[in-house]
Design an enzyme around this catalytic site. Structure first.
Site, PDB file in Angstrom:
ATOM      1  N   SER A  72       0.797  -1.226   0.000  1.00  0.00           N
ATOM      2  CA  SER A  72       0.000   0.000   0.000  1.00  0.00           C
ATOM      3  C   SER A  72       0.830   1.276   0.000  1.00  0.00           C
ATOM      4  CB  SER A  72      -0.968   0.022   1.181  1.00  0.00           C
ATOM      5  OG  SER A  72      -0.286   0.229   2.394  1.00  0.00           O
ATOM      6  N   LYS A  96       0.214   4.921   6.704  1.00  0.00           N
ATOM      7  CA  LYS A  96      -0.320   5.686   5.571  1.00  0.00           C
ATOM      8  C   LYS A  96       0.292   7.086   5.552  1.00  0.00           C
ATOM      9  CE  LYS A  96      -3.139   2.324   4.707  1.00  0.00           C
ATOM     10  NZ  LYS A  96      -2.682   1.375   3.729  1.00  0.00           N
TER      11      LYS A  96
END
Length: 175
Positions: free
Chosen positions: A43, A91
């Site tokens: 990711s 993230k």
């Protein structure tokens, strides 16, 4: 013989004294200051775990730097997953409270980030479970800021805040 027994007792006593000081200090340091973590998944590619390698990046997570929930756009942060509280995710911060962001596949095309929340996304769109799936994230879920890549050695580097130009918020209350 008695002298050797006394010497052994002194060493054991010194060991336990050191142990009972070192363990709380270490636990406090890892909980409040910094720790290391292995980054799994795709990711955050290409920033973390670039390519199809077998070796995962290991990053330094700085807890101290976010103790007052002060993050900026572009920071890479670790946070408790809003969907699974037993899991931590990593993230990039895209927008801060008051910003208006154009989403990628979220239920609303545009979202104004509420007070006390941030918008986070993985760098590898389409391979990331992020705010585009679960919406703005409460600052209370922040765990740490990733500041350095520690492993593998050829990737040692300081992680700089970097916001992709196409992900700049449309409007910011801080402007």
């Amino acid at each position: 013989m008695a002298q050797a027994q006394g010497l052994g007792r002194r060493y054991i006593k010194a060991f336990f004294k050191g142990f009972f000081v070192a363990v709380p200090v270490t636990v406090t340091f890892l909980d409040r200051v910094a720790c290391v973590a292995r980054v799994e998944g795709a990711s955050m590619q290409p920033s973390l775990n670039p390519g199809e390698r077998q070796v995962s990046d290991v990053v330094l997570l700085n807890h101290w730097s976010i103790r007052n929930y002060e993050v900026q756009r572009g920071d890479i942060v670790s946070l408790v997953s809003p969907k699974n509280p037993e899991q931590k995710i990593i993230k990039r911060v895209i927008a801060l409270e008051g910003d208006i962001v154009k989403t990628i596949g979220y239920k609303n095309k545009y979202v104004k980030i509420p007070d006390g929340h941030i918008w986070v996304e993985g760098d590898h769109h389409g391979h990331s479970f992020d705010s585009n799936a679960f919406g703005p994230v409460s600052l209370g879920l922040l765990h740490a800021r990733a500041t350095h890549i520690l492993w593998p050695p050829r990737r040692w580097q300081k992680l700089q805040p970097m916001l992709p130009p196409e992900r700049t918020p449309l409007h910011s209350d801080q402007e």
